[in-house]
Design an enzyme around this catalytic site. Structure first.
Site, short mmCIF file in Angstrom:
data_model
loop_
_atom_site.label_atom_id
_atom_site.label_comp_id
_atom_site.label_asym_id
_atom_site.label_seq_id
_atom_site.Cartn_x
_atom_site.Cartn_y
_atom_site.Cartn_z
N ASP A 190 13.42 42.82 -12.27
CA ASP A 190 13.90 43.51 -11.68
C ASP A 190 14.97 42.79 -10.90
OD1 ASP A 190 15.61 45.35 -9.79
OD2 ASP A 190 13.71 45.95 -8.42
N CYS A 249 14.91 41.98 -7.56
CA CYS A 249 14.13 40.80 -6.96
C CYS A 249 14.17 40.02 -6.47
CB CYS A 249 12.84 41.36 -7.76
SG CYS A 249 11.40 40.07 -7.84
N CYS A 284 11.89 37.11 -8.64
CA CYS A 284 12.65 37.38 -9.59
C CYS A 284 13.98 36.50 -10.15
CB CYS A 284 13.55 38.31 -10.40
SG CYS A 284 11.90 39.83 -10.25
N ARG A 344 11.98 48.03 -10.32
CA ARG A 344 10.53 49.01 -9.84
C ARG A 344 10.74 49.90 -8.89
NH1 ARG A 344 10.08 44.57 -5.18
NH2 ARG A 344 12.72 44.33 -5.92
#
Length: 200
Positions: free
Chosen positions: A76, A79, A82, A106
């Site tokens: 994502d 994120c 991430c 998400r």
């Protein structure tokens, strides 16, 4: 076990009584062998699903030199973990790990994260676009027909049981969790490979 049947839908594994009255949603362990039978079945199903993927539906960062390992990562753009995972992607590739990214916004369809994923997917150079987006850069790319792939990737992630990102899967079908440093990633991959070899 007599009278207990396994019901599997992709990597989702349940157990049902012979008369269909009772359904068990949980893990089954073989105490003698000290193994999680449910997770073993999930791993086999994930492996089969991952092998059936077309890499055209991914953004692939190749290993430097010969690839020793391959991981499939659901990501994502918004994120934080991430972004931390992706920041040293060059080091990950140098360690012989090939990273195959799939989009998993998400917050779901129609959200800002979804729009950012589409912008990356519609870019001429998706690898460069993904790296820039993860650094917080606003991409000016317009929408495109190929952006429909985001929905397919997201649905596939849900089928595999992805709930958080980054969700990392090894080439043996193991779901090894979220954020890891390059060294942790290589060590975990090696451990899962040894375990897979020992289980054969």
């Amino acid at each position: 076990m007599p009278g207990i049947y396994e019901v599997a839908y992709g990597p989702q594994v349940l157990y049902v009584s012979a008369d269909g009255r009772y359904l068990v949603n949980g893990e089954m362990f073989d105490i003698q062998k000290r193994s999680n039978l449910t997770e073993e079945r999930r791993t086999q199903a994930r492996l089969a699903a991952l092998k059936g993927l077309d890499e055209k539906s991914m953004i692939v960062y190749p290993a430097k030199g010969k690839a020793k390992h391959t991981v499939t990562v659901f990501t994502d753009i918004d994120c934080g973990f991430c972004r931390r995972f992706h920041n040293p992607i060059a080091d990950v590739n140098k360690s012989g790990v090939r990273v195959r990214y799939m989009m998993f916004p998400r917050t779901g369809p129609g959200t800002e994260s979804w729009r950012k994923a589409e912008a990356v997917w519609c870019s001429k150079d998706r690898r460069d676009a993904l790296t820039r987006a993860k650094k917080g850069e606003e991409l000016k790319t317009k929408s495109c027909a190929e952006a429909e792939s985001i929905k397919t990737q997201w649905s596939f992630g849900e089928d595999l049981g992805v709930e958080g990102t980054p969700a990392i899967f090894t080439q043996t079908g193991d779901y090894i969790g979220g954020f890891m440093t390059p060294d942790q990633l290589v060590q975990t991959i090696q451990e899962t490979q040894k375990a897979a070899t020992a289980a054969r």
